[in-house]
Design a protein around this motif. Structure first.
Motif, PDB file in Angstrom:
ATOM      1  N   GLY A  77     -10.931   8.659  -3.142  1.00 24.05           N
ATOM      2  CA  GLY A  77     -11.905   7.604  -2.936  1.00 24.05           C
ATOM      3  C   GLY A  77     -12.239   7.475  -1.472  1.00 24.05           C
ATOM      4  N   LEU A  88     -11.658   0.435  -1.266  1.00 25.61           N
ATOM      5  CA  LEU A  88     -10.522   0.387  -2.179  1.00 25.61           C
ATOM      6  C   LEU A  88      -9.787   1.710  -2.244  1.00 25.61           C
ATOM      7  CD1 LEU A  88     -11.894  -1.787  -5.107  1.00 25.61           C
ATOM      8  CD2 LEU A  88     -10.470  -2.468  -3.174  1.00 25.61           C
ATOM      9  N   HIS A 121      -7.868   6.001  -6.655  1.00 28.23           N
ATOM     10  CA  HIS A 121      -7.695   5.314  -7.932  1.00 28.23           C
ATOM     11  C   HIS A 121      -7.235   6.327  -8.971  1.00 28.23           C
ATOM     12  CE1 HIS A 121     -11.817   6.852  -7.742  1.00 28.23           C
ATOM     13  NE2 HIS A 121     -11.741   6.993  -9.048  1.00 28.23           N
ATOM     14  N   GLU A 131      -8.075   7.753 -12.931  1.00 32.12           N
ATOM     15  CA  GLU A 131      -9.150   7.820 -13.918  1.00 32.12           C
ATOM     16  C   GLU A 131      -8.814   8.941 -14.888  1.00 32.12           C
ATOM     17  OE1 GLU A 131     -12.625  10.600 -12.084  1.00 32.12           O
ATOM     18  OE2 GLU A 131     -12.395   8.667 -11.074  1.00 32.12           O
ATOM     19  N   ALA A 155      -3.870   1.350   1.340  1.00 34.15           N
ATOM     20  CA  ALA A 155      -4.612   2.181   0.383  1.00 34.15           C
ATOM     21  C   ALA A 155      -4.584   3.634   0.840  1.00 34.15           C
ATOM     22  CB  ALA A 155      -6.051   1.689   0.290  1.00 34.15           C
ATOM     23  N   TRP A 185      -6.977   7.296   0.522  1.00 37.54           N
ATOM     24  CA  TRP A 185      -8.318   7.772   0.258  1.00 37.54           C
ATOM     25  C   TRP A 185      -8.394   9.230   0.627  1.00 37.54           C
ATOM     26  CZ3 TRP A 185     -12.772   6.156   3.989  1.00 37.54           C
ATOM     27  CH2 TRP A 185     -12.450   6.495   5.280  1.00 37.54           C
ATOM     28  N   THR A 195       0.669   2.870  -8.117  1.00 35.21           N
ATOM     29  CA  THR A 195      -0.574   2.277  -8.613  1.00 35.21           C
ATOM     30  C   THR A 195      -0.444   0.768  -8.651  1.00 35.21           C
ATOM     31  OG1 THR A 195       0.199   2.572 -10.882  1.00 35.21           O
ATOM     32  CG2 THR A 195      -1.261   4.269 -10.008  1.00 35.21           C
ATOM     33  N   SER A 244      -5.732   0.017 -11.384  1.00 36.58           N
ATOM     34  CA  SER A 244      -6.242   1.391 -11.316  1.00 36.58           C
ATOM     35  C   SER A 244      -6.313   1.901  -9.876  1.00 36.58           C
ATOM     36  CB  SER A 244      -7.628   1.474 -11.961  1.00 36.58           C
ATOM     37  OG  SER A 244      -8.562   0.710 -11.216  1.00 36.58           O
ATOM     38  N   ARG A 245      -5.969   1.058  -8.899  1.00 36.66           N
ATOM     39  CA  ARG A 245      -5.950   1.481  -7.491  1.00 36.66           C
ATOM     40  C   ARG A 245      -4.693   2.284  -7.196  1.00 36.66           C
ATOM     41  NH1 ARG A 245      -5.457  -3.033  -3.721  1.00 36.66           N
ATOM     42  NH2 ARG A 245      -5.523  -1.374  -2.169  1.00 36.66           N
TER      43      ARG A 245
END
Length: 156
Positions: A47, A51, A54, A56, A97, A99, A135, A138-139
């Motif tokens: 990501g 945020l 995540h 998926e 977070a 990314w 987690t 869903s982050r």
């Protein structure tokens, strides 16, 4: 004689520390993987927004390449070959977070404790001092506590 005893204790302490270090990224072979959350069976996805990463459903966009760096750490790279790695987000939020960013721009070297294709592994940023991949809904975040949460499913 006293100096020899002190040196002996120092050497013993260094040896004990070396034995106490966690399994290293060498346990995960270089290759291409889905990195699945053991609880949801969904895959780690990168990501770029505030945020960050995540989870998926697994798809071609959730494929990662693990590249060992030769120092017990590994980079987790997007498999599309764009020199982008899973990294600590520069956005200072709590919990931190992750990314996807240009490799080397942010902290992006990980320790993987466990073996691919076996029981869940712990994935830690650095040697764990920066947190462990986890987690929150869903982050994907960095947690102070590391637990086996990820399955490395080798592709090809």
């Amino acid at each position: 004689m006293r100096m020899r005893s002190i040196l002996s204790l120092a050497v013993s302490a260094v040896a004990a520390t070396a034995l106490a270090t966690p399994a290293q990224a060498a346990d995960a072979a270089n290759g291409v993987y889905f990195i699945r959350d053991v609880r949801t069976n969904e895959c780690l996805a990168g990501g770029e927004g505030p945020l960050g990463g995540h989870i998926e459903p697994c798809n071609p966009g959730t494929v990662w390449e693990i590249r060992n760096q030769g120092n017990g750490l590994a980079q987790i790279r997007e498999a599309r070959g764009e020199n982008r790695c899973l990294a600590l987000s520069p956005v200072r939020i709590y919990p931190p977070a992750v990314w996807v960013d240009e490799c080397g721009r942010q902290p992006d070297q990980w320790t993987i404790q466990g073996r691919d294709g076996e029981a869940p592994v712990v994935i830690s940023l650095g040697r764990g001092e920066l947190g462990h991949l986890a987690t929150e809904g869903s982050r994907v975040i960095l947690s102070p506590e590391g637990r086996p949460q990820w399955i490395l499913e080798r592709l090809g």
